[in-house]
Design a protein around this motif. Sequence first.
Motif, PDB file in Angstrom:
ATOM      1  N   ARG A  48      40.635  37.161  42.125  1.00 47.73           N
ATOM      2  CA  ARG A  48      41.778  38.021  41.769  1.00 47.73           C
ATOM      3  C   ARG A  48      43.060  37.594  42.482  1.00 47.73           C
ATOM      4  O   ARG A  48      44.167  37.950  42.069  1.00 47.73           O
ATOM      5  CB  ARG A  48      41.437  39.478  42.067  1.00 47.73           C
ATOM      6  CG  ARG A  48      42.491  40.502  41.631  1.00 47.73           C
ATOM      7  CD  ARG A  48      42.717  40.503  40.139  1.00 47.73           C
ATOM      8  NE  ARG A  48      43.769  41.417  39.734  1.00 47.73           N
ATOM      9  CZ  ARG A  48      45.069  41.163  39.849  1.00 47.73           C
ATOM     10  NH1 ARG A  48      45.477  40.017  40.381  1.00 47.73           N
ATOM     11  NH2 ARG A  48      45.957  42.042  39.431  1.00 47.73           N
ATOM     12  N   ASP A  49      42.896  36.811  43.558  1.00 48.10           N
ATOM     13  CA  ASP A  49      44.066  36.315  44.294  1.00 48.10           C
ATOM     14  C   ASP A  49      44.530  34.947  43.814  1.00 48.10           C
ATOM     15  O   ASP A  49      45.487  34.393  44.371  1.00 48.10           O
ATOM     16  CB  ASP A  49      43.742  36.222  45.794  1.00 48.10           C
ATOM     17  CG  ASP A  49      43.703  37.585  46.451  1.00 48.10           C
ATOM     18  OD1 ASP A  49      44.362  38.513  45.936  1.00 48.10           O
ATOM     19  OD2 ASP A  49      43.027  37.730  47.480  1.00 48.10           O
ATOM     20  N   TRP A  50      43.878  34.394  42.836  1.00 47.59           N
ATOM     21  CA  TRP A  50      44.279  33.071  42.362  1.00 47.59           C
ATOM     22  C   TRP A  50      45.604  33.148  41.606  1.00 47.59           C
ATOM     23  O   TRP A  50      46.037  34.209  41.164  1.00 47.59           O
ATOM     24  CB  TRP A  50      43.193  32.489  41.468  1.00 47.59           C
ATOM     25  CG  TRP A  50      41.943  32.116  42.212  1.00 47.59           C
ATOM     26  CD1 TRP A  50      41.702  32.230  43.556  1.00 47.59           C
ATOM     27  CD2 TRP A  50      40.751  31.578  41.637  1.00 47.59           C
ATOM     28  NE1 TRP A  50      40.442  31.790  43.837  1.00 47.59           N
ATOM     29  CE2 TRP A  50      39.829  31.375  42.696  1.00 47.59           C
ATOM     30  CE3 TRP A  50      40.372  31.238  40.341  1.00 47.59           C
ATOM     31  CZ2 TRP A  50      38.560  30.854  42.477  1.00 47.59           C
ATOM     32  CZ3 TRP A  50      39.106  30.716  40.130  1.00 47.59           C
ATOM     33  CH2 TRP A  50      38.214  30.522  41.190  1.00 47.59           C
ATOM     34  N   ARG A  51      46.193  31.967  41.425  1.00 51.97           N
ATOM     35  CA  ARG A  51      47.516  31.929  40.788  1.00 51.97           C
ATOM     36  C   ARG A  51      47.434  32.045  39.268  1.00 51.97           C
ATOM     37  O   ARG A  51      46.433  31.693  38.650  1.00 51.97           O
ATOM     38  CB  ARG A  51      48.217  30.635  41.195  1.00 51.97           C
ATOM     39  CG  ARG A  51      48.676  30.694  42.634  1.00 51.97           C
ATOM     40  CD  ARG A  51      49.363  29.417  43.050  1.00 51.97           C
ATOM     41  NE  ARG A  51      48.404  28.398  43.433  1.00 51.97           N
ATOM     42  CZ  ARG A  51      48.730  27.151  43.736  1.00 51.97           C
ATOM     43  NH1 ARG A  51      49.992  26.769  43.653  1.00 51.97           N
ATOM     44  NH2 ARG A  51      47.811  26.276  44.099  1.00 51.97           N
ATOM     45  N   LEU A  52      48.510  32.533  38.718  1.00 47.66           N
ATOM     46  CA  LEU A  52      48.579  32.778  37.274  1.00 47.66           C
ATOM     47  C   LEU A  52      48.773  31.482  36.495  1.00 47.66           C
ATOM     48  O   LEU A  52      49.702  30.713  36.774  1.00 47.66           O
ATOM     49  CB  LEU A  52      49.753  33.717  36.988  1.00 47.66           C
ATOM     50  CG  LEU A  52      50.043  33.993  35.509  1.00 47.66           C
ATOM     51  CD1 LEU A  52      48.967  34.890  34.903  1.00 47.66           C
ATOM     52  CD2 LEU A  52      51.419  34.633  35.350  1.00 47.66           C
ATOM     53  N   ILE A  53      47.927  31.269  35.505  1.00 53.40           N
ATOM     54  CA  ILE A  53      48.182  30.210  34.530  1.00 53.40           C
ATOM     55  C   ILE A  53      49.036  30.790  33.397  1.00 53.40           C
ATOM     56  O   ILE A  53      50.115  30.284  33.137  1.00 53.40           O
ATOM     57  CB  ILE A  53      46.865  29.629  33.978  1.00 53.40           C
ATOM     58  CG1 ILE A  53      45.935  29.193  35.121  1.00 53.40           C
ATOM     59  CG2 ILE A  53      47.149  28.481  33.017  1.00 53.40           C
ATOM     60  CD1 ILE A  53      46.495  28.140  36.030  1.00 53.40           C
ATOM     61  N   ALA A  54      48.568  31.854  32.765  1.00 55.85           N
ATOM     62  CA  ALA A  54      49.352  32.468  31.686  1.00 55.85           C
ATOM     63  C   ALA A  54      48.759  33.817  31.299  1.00 55.85           C
ATOM     64  O   ALA A  54      47.548  34.020  31.397  1.00 55.85           O
ATOM     65  CB  ALA A  54      49.374  31.566  30.453  1.00 55.85           C
ATOM     66  N   PRO A  55      49.606  34.730  30.834  1.00 54.09           N
ATOM     67  CA  PRO A  55      49.117  35.947  30.190  1.00 54.09           C
ATOM     68  C   PRO A  55      48.890  35.680  28.704  1.00 54.09           C
ATOM     69  O   PRO A  55      49.330  34.654  28.169  1.00 54.09           O
ATOM     70  CB  PRO A  55      50.280  36.925  30.386  1.00 54.09           C
ATOM     71  CG  PRO A  55      51.494  36.049  30.338  1.00 54.09           C
ATOM     72  CD  PRO A  55      51.076  34.706  30.926  1.00 54.09           C
ATOM     73  N   ALA A  67      44.930  37.789  31.333  1.00 51.37           N
ATOM     74  CA  ALA A  67      45.625  36.896  32.258  1.00 51.37           C
ATOM     75  C   ALA A  67      44.621  35.864  32.715  1.00 51.37           C
ATOM     76  O   ALA A  67      43.521  36.203  33.150  1.00 51.37           O
ATOM     77  CB  ALA A  67      46.186  37.664  33.444  1.00 51.37           C
ATOM     78  N   LEU A  69      43.809  33.106  35.434  1.00 54.88           N
ATOM     79  CA  LEU A  69      44.126  32.652  36.781  1.00 54.88           C
ATOM     80  C   LEU A  69      43.351  31.369  37.057  1.00 54.88           C
ATOM     81  O   LEU A  69      42.300  31.137  36.458  1.00 54.88           O
ATOM     82  CB  LEU A  69      43.730  33.723  37.816  1.00 54.88           C
ATOM     83  CG  LEU A  69      44.205  35.158  37.546  1.00 54.88           C
ATOM     84  CD1 LEU A  69      43.744  36.085  38.677  1.00 54.88           C
ATOM     85  CD2 LEU A  69      45.718  35.218  37.397  1.00 54.88           C
ATOM     86  N   TRP A  96      41.919  43.356  29.793  1.00 53.42           N
ATOM     87  CA  TRP A  96      41.996  44.809  29.832  1.00 53.42           C
ATOM     88  C   TRP A  96      42.359  45.317  28.443  1.00 53.42           C
ATOM     89  O   TRP A  96      43.157  44.692  27.733  1.00 53.42           O
ATOM     90  CB  TRP A  96      43.116  45.274  30.766  1.00 53.42           C
ATOM     91  CG  TRP A  96      43.023  44.802  32.180  1.00 53.42           C
ATOM     92  CD1 TRP A  96      42.429  45.449  33.222  1.00 53.42           C
ATOM     93  CD2 TRP A  96      43.585  43.597  32.750  1.00 53.42           C
ATOM     94  NE1 TRP A  96      42.573  44.714  34.379  1.00 53.42           N
ATOM     95  CE2 TRP A  96      43.273  43.579  34.121  1.00 53.42           C
ATOM     96  CE3 TRP A  96      44.309  42.518  32.214  1.00 53.42           C
ATOM     97  CZ2 TRP A  96      43.659  42.545  34.970  1.00 53.42           C
ATOM     98  CZ3 TRP A  96      44.690  41.481  33.058  1.00 53.42           C
ATOM     99  CH2 TRP A  96      44.374  41.498  34.410  1.00 53.42           C
TER     100      TRP A  96
END
Lengths: 171, 171
Positions: A48-55, A67, A69, A96
Amino acid sequence: MPSDPRPRRSIALPLAGAALSALLVAAAPVATTPASPIYGVTLPDGYRDWRLIAPALEDAPLDELRAVLGNDLAVKAYRDGTLPFPDGAVLVKLAWKRTRSPAFEPATVPGRATTVQVMVKDSRRYPESGGWGFGRFIDGAPVDEAQHQTCFACHEARVRNHDFVFTRYAR
Amino acid sequence: MPSDPRPRRSIALPLAGAALSALLVAAAPVATTPASPIYGVTLPDGYRDWRLIAPALEDAPLDELRAVLGNDLAVKAYRDGTLPFPDGAVLVKLAWKRTRSPAFEPATVPGRATTVQVMVKDSRRYPESGGWGFGRFIDGAPVDEAQHQTCFACHEARVRNHDFVFTRYAR
């Protein structure tokens, strides 16, 4: 598409002494949560703390906000344009049900969490599925084998030219 | 809603010697990119690597996929349920026009980047706007003062009970 269940790494653990177990735990991601059928993929620690690739948004009937990550190896590969992804790259897609924002009507926002889906690149472990292992989880538990048999077939049919990965990095 | 432009920290820099400038740069986030009108907020360094608070979708006509990222202080406050957010918390909302996935028709994914919007909590610097400074950027440049005058009025009217922050943490 692979159909034979692959051995889970955790199977070897009962055979090893405590010291060796500790070594293995330190050296590699060992299954501490239930693993997916076919692939033996587990939910990675701390994803859950990983970086965002894309929504992303999935239309009805799923109607989900998502999302993706990535761990550090995955993020670096995206930014460098490295294909195929290197062994050790892991992607996690959170999903979600989308729900109307109570504070701002034109927006929809995450409601109830549905699935968490994981792709782990390990070209030696997963030679029959493009080097990727797949896991789909609901409330921390993997879904059944039949669902996992659909993962690679779809990725192979649609995104073979992007190392079997749908998501692109959102810049 | 504040209407007087606040002094930007960078205004003092031409008066200082090189050594003092270097000190100031090291000690605090000093404007190295253009700052927003009214608030003097700049795009924070490295925000694209910050952790995900939540994705969202904005309906037409904006038709945007969005993702709110937070710095460490903001993420900790969300997880601990701390309200108001502590000074130093920063939220960044990235937005993209949504576009149909070429690989998977039921999904929409980020297309062209549109705005990046920043909220900086500094209760001493921004006493007239709930402790928050706002910045809205397009291609790295802040939009005009008229647009910035709308930020706090809307946040105050709609989410005063959540320290003027719309986004909730997606679990």
